[in-house]
Write a protein that holds these residues in place. Structure first.
Motif, short mmCIF file in Angstrom:
data_model
loop_
_atom_site.label_atom_id
_atom_site.label_comp_id
_atom_site.label_asym_id
_atom_site.label_seq_id
_atom_site.Cartn_x
_atom_site.Cartn_y
_atom_site.Cartn_z
N ARG A 176 -24.65 -64.35 -21.47
CA ARG A 176 -23.27 -64.84 -21.55
C ARG A 176 -22.35 -64.03 -22.47
NH1 ARG A 176 -23.99 -66.55 -17.09
NH2 ARG A 176 -25.39 -68.31 -16.75
N ILE A 177 -22.86 -62.99 -23.10
CA ILE A 177 -22.03 -62.23 -24.05
C ILE A 177 -21.58 -60.93 -23.39
CG2 ILE A 177 -21.97 -61.11 -26.30
CD1 ILE A 177 -24.31 -62.95 -27.13
N ALA A 178 -20.28 -60.81 -23.14
CA ALA A 178 -19.76 -59.56 -22.57
C ALA A 178 -19.61 -58.53 -23.70
CB ALA A 178 -18.41 -59.81 -21.91
N MET A 179 -19.98 -57.27 -23.40
CA MET A 179 -19.83 -56.19 -24.39
C MET A 179 -19.30 -54.96 -23.68
SD MET A 179 -23.37 -56.50 -26.60
CE MET A 179 -23.08 -55.02 -27.56
N ASP A 180 -18.25 -54.38 -24.24
CA ASP A 180 -17.69 -53.17 -23.64
C ASP A 180 -18.73 -52.06 -23.54
OD1 ASP A 180 -15.29 -54.41 -23.36
OD2 ASP A 180 -14.42 -53.60 -25.22
N ALA A 181 -19.55 -51.95 -24.56
CA ALA A 181 -20.53 -50.86 -24.60
C ALA A 181 -21.62 -51.02 -23.53
CB ALA A 181 -21.16 -50.79 -25.99
N LYS A 237 -22.59 -53.73 -17.87
CA LYS A 237 -23.40 -54.42 -16.86
C LYS A 237 -23.86 -55.81 -17.32
CE LYS A 237 -25.23 -50.61 -14.17
NZ LYS A 237 -26.44 -49.84 -13.87
N LEU A 238 -23.74 -56.10 -18.63
CA LEU A 238 -24.11 -57.44 -19.08
C LEU A 238 -23.20 -58.47 -18.42
CD1 LEU A 238 -24.86 -56.84 -22.87
CD2 LEU A 238 -26.51 -57.26 -21.03
N ALA A 239 -21.90 -58.18 -18.40
CA ALA A 239 -20.96 -59.10 -17.75
C ALA A 239 -20.98 -58.96 -16.24
CB ALA A 239 -19.55 -58.86 -18.29
N GLU A 240 -21.22 -57.73 -15.76
CA GLU A 240 -21.16 -57.50 -14.31
C GLU A 240 -22.42 -57.99 -13.59
OE1 GLU A 240 -20.60 -53.31 -14.14
OE2 GLU A 240 -18.63 -53.43 -15.13
N VAL A 241 -23.57 -57.77 -14.22
CA VAL A 241 -24.85 -58.06 -13.56
C VAL A 241 -25.58 -59.24 -14.21
CG1 VAL A 241 -27.13 -57.13 -12.96
CG2 VAL A 241 -25.10 -55.64 -12.87
N ALA A 242 -25.79 -59.14 -15.53
CA ALA A 242 -26.66 -60.11 -16.20
C ALA A 242 -26.05 -61.51 -16.28
CB ALA A 242 -26.98 -59.62 -17.62
N ALA A 243 -24.74 -61.60 -16.11
CA ALA A 243 -24.07 -62.91 -16.24
C ALA A 243 -24.10 -63.72 -14.95
CB ALA A 243 -22.63 -62.71 -16.69
N TYR A 244 -24.61 -63.13 -13.88
CA TYR A 244 -24.53 -63.82 -12.58
C TYR A 244 -25.87 -63.83 -11.86
CZ TYR A 244 -19.55 -63.72 -13.34
OH TYR A 244 -18.31 -63.92 -13.89
N PHE A 272 -19.32 -65.55 -18.28
CA PHE A 272 -19.59 -64.90 -19.58
C PHE A 272 -18.43 -65.18 -20.52
CE2 PHE A 272 -17.53 -61.80 -16.81
CZ PHE A 272 -16.44 -61.41 -17.58
N TYR A 273 -18.65 -64.88 -21.80
CA TYR A 273 -17.61 -65.04 -22.80
C TYR A 273 -17.18 -63.66 -23.29
CZ TYR A 273 -19.72 -69.71 -23.00
OH TYR A 273 -20.24 -70.93 -22.68
N THR A 274 -15.87 -63.47 -23.38
CA THR A 274 -15.36 -62.25 -24.01
C THR A 274 -15.46 -62.41 -25.52
OG1 THR A 274 -13.13 -63.14 -24.19
CG2 THR A 274 -13.69 -61.97 -22.14
N ARG A 275 -15.19 -61.33 -26.22
CA ARG A 275 -15.17 -61.38 -27.68
C ARG A 275 -14.18 -62.45 -28.16
NH1 ARG A 275 -16.07 -56.89 -31.66
NH2 ARG A 275 -15.62 -57.88 -33.63
N GLU A 276 -13.01 -62.50 -27.52
CA GLU A 276 -11.98 -63.48 -27.90
C GLU A 276 -12.49 -64.90 -27.68
OE1 GLU A 276 -11.35 -60.75 -25.93
OE2 GLU A 276 -10.56 -59.67 -27.67
N GLN A 304 -34.92 -61.75 -18.84
CA GLN A 304 -34.90 -61.07 -17.55
C GLN A 304 -33.48 -60.75 -17.07
OE1 GLN A 304 -37.94 -62.21 -14.72
NE2 GLN A 304 -36.63 -61.60 -13.01
N ALA A 305 -32.50 -61.56 -17.47
CA ALA A 305 -31.12 -61.24 -17.06
C ALA A 305 -30.71 -59.89 -17.63
CB ALA A 305 -30.16 -62.34 -17.52
N ALA A 306 -31.04 -59.65 -18.90
CA ALA A 306 -30.70 -58.34 -19.51
C ALA A 306 -31.45 -57.22 -18.80
CB ALA A 306 -31.05 -58.37 -21.00
#
Ligand SMILES: [Zn+2]
Length: 729
Positions: free
Chosen positions: A180-185, A188-195, A206-210, A237-239
């Motif tokens: 659930r944690i989006a990271m610019d670096a 794919k965490l937000a694109e792949v691991a969050a779904y 997912f949650y943005t930094r804000e 496994q999501a990561a």
């Protein structure tokens, strides 16, 4: 359904010694609560006041109007008061609050409860309330991975936590089923691991930094600390779906859609794993000011590590004797990294197995032993055992009296020496079966109010009856605030009574109101009503639905009950092989008592067998019967390792030494997800031979299939109610 018949020449079963005679009287106990008693006046302020350490209020001298606006209260920091301690003084000068660090938030919670709990213009009598918590860690675990909750929904949960003086949100942010944690670096965490994909549909978020910062700031506004949990090395496994090179095989994996324990975990031999985790932890530490970071550590299967050259190489280099020690090394490396940033770790009790540094805090979930072991080794411990604190379990498994009975101190702990290491507890709202806030409310309330008091007060000061009286007033408060809630206890029980003198076959269901003012809407085929006894003589399964209501608000979901009238109720029956504890059925004759098990396998009706235990049972009548069919209900719950059995064997005694054997094969799939009950129907063409004695056996040599996350583990079989239909000859 494959039906095979062959003759068996000798007895297969042990001789049945115990003969248990039954007939059936089912009974419904309906319970009620008198909510008119909750219209409390300030004369009864001691009856409405939330649990506080001490209070002395005097109605006869005077009182102050209690405004819900905190600006009307005089607040003053008092450096002599401990953390979260406060004092509320009501006298000629108005309402004055003195507080220690964060004590202002707890004082406000008390006054907010008092303001809402009164039904007429709120006034606080002259007097003093002195208060401070028994435990410094009073948490709620919110799992946003199995099901996603928006920032607004998390804030809504923080609102109710604050009102009940919880001070920790344990935020479970990474899991197999979603990151659930989006990271610019790591985009794919937000694109792949969050779904995750369920057929054609996609689920996640997912949650943005804000977003994360907003939740942290909102919680801080209540004096609530947010402790993020970054699960490692397992439940990851999501990561790995986003970055497969962090796993041992490097092979692509999907974000799982099923619940369970998965063998793909972070590779401990790969330096890239630590680069990734260090980056994640850097980011997390920037956002979360809490002293603690929870690193999970539970349920990490060692299968991949055992077969990974890099992990084996790491063990050789570090002189580690086994994979448990490798996890200990993994934890320590992460802990050291966090320690350099001024953070301490919390881990689930499994982290004790691999060796631990003194600063680590252990969260005990597998009973109390982990907490005891941790405390004796000098670690702080958070206690949240499955027995009392797993609020994802339904009320039929953990009810309000059970929660209120929770004593955080392990029974064998030397409290004088080690008691200070028990820093608190949590309610764990795992969300496999909590898809939305509606369910979240029902799981959390009213049990969370009981837990709040358990964590705030000392065990010796607790009195369930007094708590229960106070609790009644809180429902109208929850109504006003818009939170749903479940029943405190299951208000309807189906029981059976031995009634061996009566030969006729019937089930008598009696509805008895026991809690005044809890309205129970009953729906049954006979048009049965509350306070009456109804007799069912028609063969087959009957259903009763009960909706508990309070003041027009549904209290929990509709409760479904099923019972059956059948010839098995007239048998002498017994289990000829013992079930596996604790699933022995709570009834004298669990399998032919007329009451059918629900989808909750802990409801006391089900009889469970864990491989190598297997079921065998005997059913006998005083006279010969023509039997048309035997119906057996089985439960399947893959997540809980419960499968419908492969095969059922029936021996029908035509005479002392003439036995016909029948075998039925499973027709459902062991891959089917979810929890469901299947009725296996044994009905050979033309019926069974006339008989007085039937034996049933269900072998249990199965293991979980290859497509199960815990493939190869032994399985459970659960059965309840063996319905036998026919007629006496
Ligand atoms: Zn590896």
């Amino acid at each position: 359904m494959g039906v095979k018949k062959r003759d068996v020449q000798r007895r297969w079963w042990p001789v049945v010694i115990g003969v248990i005679v039954i007939s059936v009287v089912g009974r419904l106990w309906l319970t009620n609560i008198d909510f008119n008693d909750c219209q409390l006046h300030w004369v009864d302020v001691h009856g409405v006041i939330p649990a506080v350490s001490s209070c002395s209020l005097n109605d006869s001298v005077g009182s102050n109007y209690l405004s819900p606006h905190q600006s009307d209260w005089e607040m003053e920091f008092d450096s002599t008061l401990a953390s979260e301690q406060y004092r509320i003084l009501s006298d000629d000068n108005g309402i004055h609050i003195a507080y220690g660090p964060n004590g202002d938030y707890r004082a406000r919670a008390t006054l907010r409860q008092l303001t809402h709990l009164t039904t007429e213009g709120a006034k606080l009598p002259y007097g003093v309330i002195e208060d401070c918590p028994a435990f410094r860690h009073r948490g709620v675990l919110m799992d946003v991975c199995r099901h996603f909750f928006t920032v607004a929904e998390v804030k809504r949960q923080l609102d109710i936590m604050a009102l009940y003086k919880f001070n920790v949100l344990h935020w479970h942010l990474t899991e197999d089923q979603g990151w659930r944690i989006a990271m610019d670096a790591y985009s794919k965490l937000a694109e792949v691991a969050a779904y995750r994909s369920h057929g054609d549909s996609v689920y996640g978020g997912f949650y943005t930094r804000e977003d994360l910062e907003e939740v942290v700031a909102y919680a801080a506004g209540y004096g609530i600390e947010v402790i993020p949990e970054i699960e490692l090395p397992g439940h990851s496994q999501a990561a790995l779906a986003a970055y497969p090179h962090l796993g041992c095989t490097g092979e692509p994996v999907a974000v799982p859609t099923e619940w369970g324990v998965f063998k793909d975990i972070y590779c401990a031999g790969n330096e890239q794993t630590f680069e990734f985790l260090d980056d994640v932890l850097d980011y997390v530490c920037e956002i979360f000011p809490s002293k603690y970071i929870h690193i999970g550590g539970d349920e990490a299967p060692k299968y991949r590590w055992e077969h990974c050259p890099k992990c084996q190489q790491r063990m050789k280099e570090e002189g580690l004797p086994n994979e448990e020690a490798l996890q200990g090394w993994f934890n320590t490396r992460i802990e050291n990294y966090l320690a350099a940033k001024g953070k301490q770790i919390i881990g689930w009790d499994e982290i004790l197995e691999g060796g631990l540094s003194p600063n680590a805090t252990v969260q005990s979930w597998r009973g109390f032993e982990g907490a005891q072991c941790a405390a004796e080794q000098g670690h702080d411990a958070i206690v949240s055992p499955t027995s009392h604190a797993y609020f994802d379990y339904p009320v039929s498994s953990i009810d309000v009296p059970k929660v209120y009975d929770f004593n955080l101190y392990p029974p064998n702990l030397d409290r004088f020496t080690y008691g200070h290491h028990i820093i608190g507890g949590e309610c764990n709202l795992w969300s496999e079966r909590i898809p939305n806030t509606e369910t979240l409310d029902r799981r959390f309330l009213p049990r969370g109010i009981a837990m709040s008091e358990v964590l705030w007060s000392n065990p010796a000061e607790r009195d369930y009856d007094a708590f229960w009286e106070r609790l009644q007033g809180h429902y109208s408060l929850l109504d006003v605030l818009g939170y749903g809630y479940d029943v405190e206890q299951i208000p309807v029980k189906l029981g059976t009574k031995n009634d061996s003198f009566k030969e006729e076959l019937k089930v008598i269901v009696t509805t008895e109101p026991a809690f005044a003012n809890l309205e129970l809407a009953v729906e049954a085929p006979t048009g049965m009503t509350m306070g009456s006894a109804t007799t069912f003589t028609e063969r087959g399964v009957h259903q009763i639905k009960v909706q508990p209501n309070r003041g027009g608000h549904a209290m929990g979901k509709v409760l479904n009950y099923e019972f059956a009238v059948h010839e098995g109720l007239m048998t002498h029956s017994c289990l000829t092989s013992p079930p596996t504890e604790p699933y022995t059925g709570t009834k004298d004759i669990p399998l032919v008592d007329g009451v059918l098990g629900s989808e909750n396998y802990r409801d006391g009706n089900w009889v469970g067998y864990f491989n190598p235990d297997y079921f065998s049972g005997h059913f006998g009548w005083d006279q010969p019967y023509a039997i048309d069919s035997i119906k057996i209900n089985f439960l399947q719950s893959r997540l809980s390792w419960i499968l419908i059995p492969e095969k059922v064997i029936t021996d029908v005694y035509e005479s002392e030494d003439q036995i016909s054997r029948y075998e039925w094969d499973r027709t459902s799939s062991t891959s089917e997800e979810g929890i469901f009950i299947e009725t296996m129907v044994l009905a050979p063409e033309g019926g069974f031979p006339a008989t007085q004695n039937i034996d049933l056996m269900i072998p249990n040599t199965e293991v979980l299939p290859d497509n199960h996350p815990s493939a190869g583990e032994r399985v459970w079989h659960f059965l309840d109610e063996v319905q036998i239909y026919g007629r006496p000859l």
